[in-house]
Design an enzyme around this catalytic site. Structure first.
Site, mmCIF file in Angstrom:
data_model
loop_
_atom_site.group_PDB
_atom_site.id
_atom_site.type_symbol
_atom_site.label_atom_id
_atom_site.label_comp_id
_atom_site.label_asym_id
_atom_site.label_seq_id
_atom_site.Cartn_x
_atom_site.Cartn_y
_atom_site.Cartn_z
ATOM 1 N N ASP A 184 1.464 9.911 -6.076
ATOM 2 C CA ASP A 184 0.501 10.343 -5.461
ATOM 3 C C ASP A 184 1.066 11.626 -4.800
ATOM 4 O O ASP A 184 0.258 12.342 -4.131
ATOM 5 C CB ASP A 184 -0.013 9.555 -4.484
ATOM 6 C CG ASP A 184 -0.754 8.162 -4.982
ATOM 7 O OD1 ASP A 184 -0.945 7.322 -4.355
ATOM 8 O OD2 ASP A 184 -0.748 8.350 -6.137
ATOM 9 N N ARG B 90 -5.961 2.998 -16.552
ATOM 10 C CA ARG B 90 -5.999 2.160 -15.522
ATOM 11 C C ARG B 90 -6.421 0.612 -15.769
ATOM 12 O O ARG B 90 -7.469 0.351 -15.575
ATOM 13 C CB ARG B 90 -6.959 2.687 -14.343
ATOM 14 C CG ARG B 90 -6.866 4.246 -14.026
ATOM 15 C CD ARG B 90 -5.475 4.372 -13.222
ATOM 16 N NE ARG B 90 -5.508 3.924 -11.991
ATOM 17 C CZ ARG B 90 -6.088 4.643 -10.835
ATOM 18 N NH1 ARG B 90 -6.413 5.694 -10.841
ATOM 19 N NH2 ARG B 90 -5.849 3.998 -9.678
ATOM 20 N N LYS C 50 -5.764 5.353 3.558
ATOM 21 C CA LYS C 50 -6.769 4.799 2.655
ATOM 22 C C LYS C 50 -6.274 3.607 1.692
ATOM 23 O O LYS C 50 -6.842 2.625 1.626
ATOM 24 C CB LYS C 50 -6.910 6.133 1.508
ATOM 25 C CG LYS C 50 -7.801 5.833 0.425
ATOM 26 C CD LYS C 50 -8.232 7.014 -0.335
ATOM 27 C CE LYS C 50 -7.058 6.988 -1.510
ATOM 28 N NZ LYS C 50 -7.088 6.474 -2.633
ATOM 29 N N ASN C 51 -4.974 3.556 1.069
ATOM 30 C CA ASN C 51 -4.728 2.839 0.213
ATOM 31 C C ASN C 51 -4.026 1.335 0.676
ATOM 32 O O ASN C 51 -3.824 0.501 0.276
ATOM 33 C CB ASN C 51 -3.549 3.174 -0.488
ATOM 34 C CG ASN C 51 -3.768 4.277 -1.603
ATOM 35 O OD1 ASN C 51 -5.360 4.578 -1.594
ATOM 36 N ND2 ASN C 51 -3.074 5.080 -2.190
ATOM 37 N N ARG D 291 -12.633 11.785 -1.104
ATOM 38 C CA ARG D 291 -12.130 10.483 -1.127
ATOM 39 C C ARG D 291 -10.836 10.015 0.003
ATOM 40 O O ARG D 291 -10.969 9.246 0.188
ATOM 41 C CB ARG D 291 -11.991 10.275 -2.430
ATOM 42 C CG ARG D 291 -13.311 10.483 -3.412
ATOM 43 C CD ARG D 291 -13.021 9.720 -4.764
ATOM 44 N NE ARG D 291 -12.421 8.640 -4.506
ATOM 45 C CZ ARG D 291 -11.865 7.849 -5.897
ATOM 46 N NH1 ARG D 291 -11.758 8.731 -6.918
ATOM 47 N NH2 ARG D 291 -11.500 6.689 -5.699
ATOM 48 N N CYS E 126 -9.865 6.525 -15.171
ATOM 49 C CA CYS E 126 -10.193 8.096 -14.652
ATOM 50 C C CYS E 126 -9.395 8.935 -14.940
ATOM 51 O O CYS E 126 -8.790 9.148 -16.172
ATOM 52 C CB CYS E 126 -10.073 7.742 -12.987
ATOM 53 S SG CYS E 126 -8.049 7.615 -12.660
HETATM 54 C C1 EPZ Z 1 -2.713 2.328 -6.491
HETATM 55 O O1 EPZ Z 1 -3.321 2.355 -7.463
HETATM 56 C C2 EPZ Z 1 -2.930 3.520 -5.508
HETATM 57 N N1 EPZ Z 1 -4.660 3.207 -5.282
HETATM 58 C C3 EPZ Z 1 -2.962 4.909 -6.303
HETATM 59 O O2 EPZ Z 1 -3.184 5.860 -5.229
HETATM 60 C C4 EPZ Z 1 -1.546 5.000 -6.759
HETATM 61 O O3 EPZ Z 1 -1.426 6.089 -7.530
HETATM 62 C C5 EPZ Z 1 -0.972 3.676 -7.459
HETATM 63 O O4 EPZ Z 1 -1.318 2.552 -6.705
HETATM 64 C C6 EPZ Z 1 0.607 4.002 -8.083
HETATM 65 O O5 EPZ Z 1 1.092 3.916 -6.663
HETATM 66 C C7 EPZ Z 1 -4.961 2.368 -4.209
HETATM 67 O O6 EPZ Z 1 -4.033 1.937 -3.767
HETATM 68 C C8 EPZ Z 1 -6.375 2.045 -4.060
HETATM 69 P P1 EPZ Z 1 -1.233 0.573 -10.242
HETATM 70 P P2 EPZ Z 1 -3.218 1.096 -8.734
HETATM 71 O O7 EPZ Z 1 -1.801 -0.685 -10.344
HETATM 72 O O8 EPZ Z 1 -3.193 -0.164 -7.945
HETATM 73 C C9 EPZ Z 1 -0.564 0.332 -14.865
HETATM 74 C C10 EPZ Z 1 -4.261 7.752 -4.690
HETATM 75 O O9 EPZ Z 1 -4.216 8.905 -5.154
HETATM 76 N N2 EPZ Z 1 -1.227 -1.040 -14.745
HETATM 77 O O10 EPZ Z 1 0.296 0.271 -9.204
HETATM 78 O O11 EPZ Z 1 -4.431 1.260 -9.589
HETATM 79 C C11 EPZ Z 1 -1.236 1.366 -14.592
HETATM 80 O O12 EPZ Z 1 -1.978 1.890 -15.760
HETATM 81 C C12 EPZ Z 1 -4.423 6.762 -5.735
HETATM 82 O O13 EPZ Z 1 -4.722 7.573 -3.665
HETATM 83 C C13 EPZ Z 1 -1.481 -1.632 -15.802
HETATM 84 O O14 EPZ Z 1 -0.844 -1.337 -16.994
HETATM 85 O O15 EPZ Z 1 -1.867 1.343 -9.274
HETATM 86 C C14 EPZ Z 1 -0.551 2.418 -14.048
HETATM 87 O O16 EPZ Z 1 0.070 3.179 -15.238
HETATM 88 C C15 EPZ Z 1 -4.243 7.249 -7.134
HETATM 89 N N3 EPZ Z 1 -2.125 -2.978 -15.697
HETATM 90 C C16 EPZ Z 1 0.602 1.773 -13.373
HETATM 91 O O17 EPZ Z 1 0.484 0.142 -13.638
HETATM 92 C C17 EPZ Z 1 -2.537 -3.477 -14.644
HETATM 93 O O18 EPZ Z 1 -3.355 -4.534 -14.721
HETATM 94 C C18 EPZ Z 1 0.437 1.876 -11.955
HETATM 95 O O19 EPZ Z 1 -0.745 1.219 -11.392
HETATM 96 C C19 EPZ Z 1 -2.492 -2.519 -13.422
HETATM 97 C C20 EPZ Z 1 -1.761 -1.478 -13.532
#
Ligand code: EPZ
Length: 417
Positions: free
Chosen positions: A305, A122, A22-23, A397, A117
């Site tokens: 995850d 996020r 998915k990711n 999802r 969420c």
């Molecule tokens: C991806 O989300 C995945 N989703 C998430 O999977 C996964 O948990 C996450 O990466 C971490 O591995 C998809 O790939 C569609 P991040 P993403 O940006 O990209 C902070 C699932 O269950 N952050 O790496 O949104 C954020 O708040 C989902 O399949 C900022 O501060 O994750 C978080 O604390 C859930 N500023 C941390 O980074 C930003 O601009 C990790 O977020 C972006 C992120």
């Protein structure tokens, strides 16, 4: 409202095939907007999130055709609008990944701010910082992010945090920029490598994906391609934990073992026997589950995850385990639900302390996010009596056919309208 009913099920056994990631497919679908020619993509998982992303691509003017069961053809020859409206963005946070492709291909992008969420606020500050560095003017108004540019230009960008989504969005924006972009402290997840391979197969020039430093040389135009999505390492890990937790013996097929190393290591530490083959993994439970400590980290660390699923399994460990969630600020929503099933747990800040030897009993619980939902299914497999899980749309999802797949392993699980 649809529910999932789970009853105690020991010794899951048999074979289970993992779907495409998915990711990985979500950023790859967004990346089709970079290319005016046909992109044929195989091993597409049958998920609600994929349907939402395809709907968004069509709303932007792309042609999306399902040619075979798990194959899509996407052709973004003409992008008819560079505005991604609230109705579509609000359904799924990953929709924000269209921002980078739209900005670099059309020189403007107006995308509704994705909401937070259950697991956290996020933010998107790192995405926007990257776009600014590449030479775009960003305005936030009426809930929209409005980015414009004459032409994106390659720059050196340092990510304060190795954000997966920000890394993906910046890679896509840099793909058609002028000159070279060097992205430092980038996310190293396998899904980043799959995205880079997809873009390179269209004629992109990305080197270093999967490491902390990624070099993207801008190109003028991309061409048609065909690509197969990597297997879903989190779906695989979820079934590995279900097998281990229920005392089972299961062969998990269509996996990349190297993507599963943190999960394999922790399961072995918990006393589980894992046999690795080229594209499958056999999981044989031990006599007991040993307690383990987990700290979630960016890849190649232990994946956030997977922490909820491990919490369900560690409920029956013969000792105390500590789970420290360092990625998201609110990813223990499943703790309340599992506590109602009898989980002995204490949350202290970003850590959950599991006392082990919890005797779980079935209860009415609700899925709070897709991984928590999967974890509640595992808890239901361990609990005496019947567990009723609501808000199952979360689970759909990220897991296609999870009920059928677990039934095939001998689990007593069903949907109830
Ligand atoms: C991806 O989300 C995945 N989703 C998430 O999977 C996964 O948990 C996450 O990466 C971490 O591995 C998809 O790939 C569609 P991040 P993403 O940006 O990209 C902070 C699932 O269950 N952050 O790496 O949104 C954020 O708040 C989902 O399949 C900022 O501060 O994750 C978080 O604390 C859930 N500023 C941390 O980074 C930003 O601009 C990790 O977020 C972006 C992120």
């Amino acid at each position: 409202m649809e529910k999932i009913i789970v009853k105690k099920s020991s010794n899951l056994h048999g074979n289970i095939k993992v779907d495409g990631s998915k990711n990985s497919i979500l950023p790859i679908l967004a990346a089709t907007l970079l290319c005016p020619e046909e992109c044929k993509i195989h091993d597409i998982p049958n998920l609600q999130d994929v349907k939402i992303m395809c709907g968004l691509l069509e709303a932007l003017g792309a042609k999306v055709e399902k040619t075979e069961t798990n194959t899509l053809k996407v052709t973004a020859e003409n992008i008819t609008t560079c505005e991604a409206p609230y109705e579509l963005i609000s359904k799924m946070r990953a929709s924000f990944l269209v921002m980078g492709p739209l900005l670099t291909r059309c020189h403007n992008a107006k995308v509704y701010m994705p909401g937070g969420c259950a697991i956290g606020t996020r933010p998107i500050d790192l995405h926007l910082k990257g776009f600014k560095h590449l030479g775009s003017d960003i305005k936030s108004e009426n809930g929209y992010v409005n980015a414009t540019t004459e032409q994106l230009k390659g720059r050196d960008i340092y990510l304060d945090f190795p954000s997966v989504g920000a890394t993906e969005n910046i890679i896509m924006a840099a793909t058609l920029a002028e000159g070279e972009t060097i992205l430092e402290n980038a996310a190293e997840e396998p899904e980043i490598v799959d995205l880079a391979n997809f873009i390179n197969s269209m004629g992109g020039n990305i080197v270093g994906a999967g490491t902390k430093t990624i070099r993207i040389k801008g190109v003028k135009k991309l061409h048609k391609t065909e690509h197969t999505v990597i297997p879903d390492r989190i779906e695989a890990g979820t079934y590995m934990v279900a097998a281990a937790a229920t005392g089972g013996d299961v062969m998990i097929e269509n996996v990349v073992p190297s993507h599963l190393q943190p999960i394999i290591a922790k399961l072995r530490e918990a006393g589980v026997t894992i046999e690795e083959y080229d594209d499958k993994i056999r999981v044989k439970a031990g006599n007991t589950i040993k307690p383990v400590d987990i700290k979630t980290l960016p890849y190649p660390g232990f994946p956030t995850d997977m922490q909820a699923q491990f919490m369900a399994m560690l409920s029956k460990a013969d000792g105390t385990s500590i789970i420290n969630e360092t990625i998201f600020e609110n990813r223990f929503m499943h703790v309340n639900e599992m506590s109602r099933m009898g989980l002995h747990v204490k949350v202290e800040g970003s850590s959950a302390i599991l006392m082990g030897n919890s005797h779980l009993s079935g209860a009415k619980v609700r899925a709070t996010d897709l991984r928590a939902g999967a974890a509640l299914i595992i808890a239901g497999l361990l609990a005496d009596g019947e567990t009723e899980i609501t808000e199952v749309y979360h689970i759909k999802r990220g897991y296609s056919n999870i009920v059928k797949k677990l039934q095939n392993l001998g689990a007593d699980i069903r949907y109830e309208k």
